[in-house]
Motif scaffolding. Structure first.
Motif, PDB file in Angstrom:
ATOM      1  N   ARG A  70       0.869  -1.384  -0.146  1.00  0.00           N
ATOM      2  CA  ARG A  70      -0.034  -0.049   0.021  1.00  0.00           C
ATOM      3  C   ARG A  70       0.778   1.261  -0.090  1.00  0.00           C
ATOM      4  O   ARG A  70       0.450   2.300  -0.689  1.00  0.00           O
ATOM      5  CB  ARG A  70      -0.908  -0.032   1.258  1.00  0.00           C
ATOM      6  CG  ARG A  70      -1.899   0.953   1.231  1.00  0.00           C
ATOM      7  CD  ARG A  70      -3.147   0.924   2.066  1.00  0.00           C
ATOM      8  NE  ARG A  70      -4.009   2.205   2.000  1.00  0.00           N
ATOM      9  CZ  ARG A  70      -5.243   2.297   2.404  1.00  0.00           C
ATOM     10  NH1 ARG A  70      -5.570   1.042   2.973  1.00  0.00           N
ATOM     11  NH2 ARG A  70      -5.997   3.272   2.227  1.00  0.00           N
ATOM     12  N   TYR A  71       2.094   1.197   0.433  1.00  0.00           N
ATOM     13  CA  TYR A  71       2.877   2.426   0.791  1.00  0.00           C
ATOM     14  C   TYR A  71       4.317   2.006   0.230  1.00  0.00           C
ATOM     15  O   TYR A  71       5.276   1.967   1.008  1.00  0.00           O
ATOM     16  CB  TYR A  71       3.099   2.744   2.253  1.00  0.00           C
ATOM     17  CG  TYR A  71       1.579   3.195   2.789  1.00  0.00           C
ATOM     18  CD1 TYR A  71       0.886   4.578   2.494  1.00  0.00           C
ATOM     19  CD2 TYR A  71       0.810   2.237   3.514  1.00  0.00           C
ATOM     20  CE1 TYR A  71      -0.075   4.699   3.115  1.00  0.00           C
ATOM     21  CE2 TYR A  71      -0.352   2.452   4.151  1.00  0.00           C
ATOM     22  CZ  TYR A  71      -0.905   3.905   3.790  1.00  0.00           C
ATOM     23  OH  TYR A  71      -2.069   4.091   4.453  1.00  0.00           O
ATOM     24  N   PRO A  72       4.385   1.778  -1.167  1.00  0.00           N
ATOM     25  CA  PRO A  72       5.631   1.388  -1.729  1.00  0.00           C
ATOM     26  C   PRO A  72       6.821   2.616  -1.474  1.00  0.00           C
ATOM     27  O   PRO A  72       6.289   3.806  -1.676  1.00  0.00           O
ATOM     28  CB  PRO A  72       5.334   1.111  -3.165  1.00  0.00           C
ATOM     29  CG  PRO A  72       4.206   2.145  -3.457  1.00  0.00           C
ATOM     30  CD  PRO A  72       3.472   1.896  -2.155  1.00  0.00           C
ATOM     31  N   GLY A  73       7.899   2.413  -1.243  1.00  0.00           N
ATOM     32  CA  GLY A  73       9.096   3.179  -1.092  1.00  0.00           C
ATOM     33  C   GLY A  73       9.185   3.802   0.237  1.00  0.00           C
ATOM     34  O   GLY A  73       9.986   4.381   0.469  1.00  0.00           O
ATOM     35  N   ILE A  74       8.280   3.389   1.121  1.00  0.00           N
ATOM     36  CA  ILE A  74       8.559   3.878   2.748  1.00  0.00           C
ATOM     37  C   ILE A  74       8.967   2.779   3.435  1.00  0.00           C
ATOM     38  O   ILE A  74       8.544   1.556   3.251  1.00  0.00           O
ATOM     39  CB  ILE A  74       7.002   4.085   3.072  1.00  0.00           C
ATOM     40  CG1 ILE A  74       6.488   5.209   2.588  1.00  0.00           C
ATOM     41  CG2 ILE A  74       7.218   4.382   4.753  1.00  0.00           C
ATOM     42  CD1 ILE A  74       5.047   5.747   3.056  1.00  0.00           C
ATOM     43  N   ASN A  75      10.057   3.173   4.159  1.00  0.00           N
ATOM     44  CA  ASN A  75      10.779   2.304   4.930  1.00  0.00           C
ATOM     45  C   ASN A  75      10.107   2.403   6.534  1.00  0.00           C
ATOM     46  O   ASN A  75      10.411   3.124   7.152  1.00  0.00           O
ATOM     47  CB  ASN A  75      12.257   2.478   5.123  1.00  0.00           C
ATOM     48  CG  ASN A  75      12.976   1.622   6.116  1.00  0.00           C
ATOM     49  OD1 ASN A  75      12.591   0.603   6.395  1.00  0.00           O
ATOM     50  ND2 ASN A  75      14.244   2.265   6.533  1.00  0.00           N
ATOM     51  N   PHE A  76       9.293   1.397   6.814  1.00  0.00           N
ATOM     52  CA  PHE A  76       8.467   1.336   7.991  1.00  0.00           C
ATOM     53  C   PHE A  76       9.485   0.992   9.173  1.00  0.00           C
ATOM     54  O   PHE A  76       9.112   1.066  10.253  1.00  0.00           O
ATOM     55  CB  PHE A  76       7.330   0.429   7.863  1.00  0.00           C
ATOM     56  CG  PHE A  76       6.151   1.044   7.146  1.00  0.00           C
ATOM     57  CD1 PHE A  76       5.213   2.139   7.667  1.00  0.00           C
ATOM     58  CD2 PHE A  76       6.005   1.219   5.876  1.00  0.00           C
ATOM     59  CE1 PHE A  76       4.277   2.844   7.079  1.00  0.00           C
ATOM     60  CE2 PHE A  76       4.790   1.664   5.026  1.00  0.00           C
ATOM     61  CZ  PHE A  76       4.209   2.295   5.758  1.00  0.00           C
ATOM     62  N   TYR A  77      10.651   0.429   8.945  1.00  0.00           N
ATOM     63  CA  TYR A  77      11.408   0.177   9.914  1.00  0.00           C
ATOM     64  C   TYR A  77      12.457   1.451  10.125  1.00  0.00           C
ATOM     65  O   TYR A  77      13.236   1.058  11.410  1.00  0.00           O
ATOM     66  CB  TYR A  77      12.364  -0.986   9.266  1.00  0.00           C
ATOM     67  CG  TYR A  77      11.690  -2.335   9.268  1.00  0.00           C
ATOM     68  CD1 TYR A  77      11.197  -3.056  10.286  1.00  0.00           C
ATOM     69  CD2 TYR A  77      11.331  -2.668   8.119  1.00  0.00           C
ATOM     70  CE1 TYR A  77      10.513  -4.222  10.271  1.00  0.00           C
ATOM     71  CE2 TYR A  77      10.642  -3.780   7.891  1.00  0.00           C
ATOM     72  CZ  TYR A  77      10.186  -4.829   9.014  1.00  0.00           C
ATOM     73  OH  TYR A  77       9.294  -5.852   8.759  1.00  0.00           O
ATOM     74  N   SER A  78      12.200   2.323   9.715  1.00  0.00           N
ATOM     75  CA  SER A  78      12.846   3.583  10.376  1.00  0.00           C
ATOM     76  C   SER A  78      11.824   4.138  11.717  1.00  0.00           C
ATOM     77  O   SER A  78      10.690   4.080  11.601  1.00  0.00           O
ATOM     78  CB  SER A  78      12.792   4.503   9.304  1.00  0.00           C
ATOM     79  OG  SER A  78      11.528   5.234   8.992  1.00  0.00           O
ATOM     80  N   HIS A  79      12.403   4.711  12.460  1.00  0.00           N
ATOM     81  CA  HIS A  79      11.523   5.057  13.622  1.00  0.00           C
ATOM     82  C   HIS A  79      10.533   6.152  13.514  1.00  0.00           C
ATOM     83  O   HIS A  79       9.401   5.970  13.798  1.00  0.00           O
ATOM     84  CB  HIS A  79      12.512   5.681  14.763  1.00  0.00           C
ATOM     85  CG  HIS A  79      11.704   5.888  16.131  1.00  0.00           C
ATOM     86  ND1 HIS A  79      11.576   4.977  16.971  1.00  0.00           N
ATOM     87  CD2 HIS A  79      11.442   6.870  16.547  1.00  0.00           C
ATOM     88  CE1 HIS A  79      10.900   5.449  17.892  1.00  0.00           C
ATOM     89  NE2 HIS A  79      10.661   6.868  17.697  1.00  0.00           N
ATOM     90  N   GLU A  80      10.880   6.952  12.488  1.00  0.00           N
ATOM     91  CA  GLU A  80       9.882   8.045  12.069  1.00  0.00           C
ATOM     92  C   GLU A  80       8.593   7.386  11.600  1.00  0.00           C
ATOM     93  O   GLU A  80       7.661   7.841  11.709  1.00  0.00           O
ATOM     94  CB  GLU A  80      10.552   8.959  11.049  1.00  0.00           C
ATOM     95  CG  GLU A  80       9.871  10.112  10.679  1.00  0.00           C
ATOM     96  CD  GLU A  80       9.433  11.304  11.649  1.00  0.00           C
ATOM     97  OE1 GLU A  80       8.379  11.857  11.771  1.00  0.00           O
ATOM     98  OE2 GLU A  80       9.972  11.248  12.703  1.00  0.00           O
ATOM     99  N   LYS A  81       8.692   6.437  10.658  1.00  0.00           N
ATOM    100  CA  LYS A  81       7.562   5.694  10.036  1.00  0.00           C
ATOM    101  C   LYS A  81       6.850   4.885  10.880  1.00  0.00           C
ATOM    102  O   LYS A  81       6.147   4.036  10.557  1.00  0.00           O
ATOM    103  CB  LYS A  81       8.118   5.390   8.490  1.00  0.00           C
ATOM    104  CG  LYS A  81       8.850   6.007   7.592  1.00  0.00           C
ATOM    105  CD  LYS A  81       7.728   7.216   7.357  1.00  0.00           C
ATOM    106  CE  LYS A  81       8.198   8.353   6.354  1.00  0.00           C
ATOM    107  NZ  LYS A  81       7.171   9.348   6.006  1.00  0.00           N
ATOM    108  N   GLY A  82       7.535   4.489  11.999  1.00  0.00           N
ATOM    109  CA  GLY A  82       7.102   3.562  13.016  1.00  0.00           C
ATOM    110  C   GLY A  82       5.785   4.136  13.541  1.00  0.00           C
ATOM    111  O   GLY A  82       4.977   3.475  14.114  1.00  0.00           O
TER     112      GLY A  82
END
Length: 216
Positions: A70-82
């Motif tokens: 659903r959100y390609p290109g987003i690194n959810f393993y970065s704290h900000e995107k957590g």
């Protein structure tokens, strides 16, 4: 895990958990078994929260397939995107300044202020052998447990995870049951005095204005 990860910071998990549990401990100064159970339930929630916030992101791992699609290109393993709600609700900019995060901070701080005030009033009344009916206890019967619930809900707005979302309603039930058990003990100890207090004071939703003698 793909890309850079801001997790595995177990020292921060332990430090943050210890700080918030110590705050709660210092405010409530547990003396009875009910005090310890209420603190224990809150501590379990806090440890689960910070474990996912800085240790291992179980929720992101379990949802990684759906999130990546659903959100390609987003690194959810970065704290900000957590901060999942920040992304899922389409907020822009720094997650620490979105409306949910600000509301979260307000609830957490308010909860700790309520906790400190309520337990102080309760312990003074207990030492005097009286029913706690002043301060927040004039507004609702269980402000001490309400404080725990407000704090936990504040953290949910900031960093929801599968374990904490599951734990939250369970812990609310735990606090309701602890409150009922506490009230049964108070009825045995204070009898009609406590019955009058129950009939005059809401259990969980504080009234905004204290009743005066003219209102009675």
């Amino acid at each position: 895990m793909n890309g850079e990860s801001d997790y595995g910071l177990w020292t921060i998990v332990i430090l943050h958990s210890a700080i918030f549990i110590f705050f709660a401990f210092s405010f409530i100064k547990p003396k009875t078994s009910i005090d310890w159970r209420s603190l224990g339930a809150f501590s379990a929630f806090i440890v689960a929260l910070f474990t996912e916030m800085y240790g291992f992101p179980l929720t992101i791992y379990l949802l990684s397939g759906w999130l990546t699609e659903r959100y390609p290109g987003i690194n959810f393993y970065s704290h900000e995107k957590g901060h999942l709600l920040h992304t899922l609700l389409g907020f822009e900019g720094n997650a620490h300044f979105d409306p949910l995060h600000i509301a979260s901070n307000v609830l957490i701080v308010s909860g700790f202020i309520l906790m400190a005030s309520a337990w102080s009033q309760l312990h003074r009344a207990q030492q005097a052998g009286n029913v706690a009916t002043t301060g927040w206890y004039a507004r609702c019967r269980h402000p001490q447990y309400l404080a725990f619930i407000v704090i936990m809900f504040g953290f949910l707005l900031q960093w929801p995870t599968i374990p904490t979302v599951v734990m939250f309603p369970i812990l609310v039930v735990v606090y309701v049951r602890l409150a009922k058990r506490e009230e049964q003990q108070a009825l045995l100890q204070f009898g009609e005095q406590y019955r009058a207090y129950v009939s005059d004071t809401p259990a969980w939703f504080p009234r905004l204005f204290k009743k005066t003698s003219e209102d009675a």
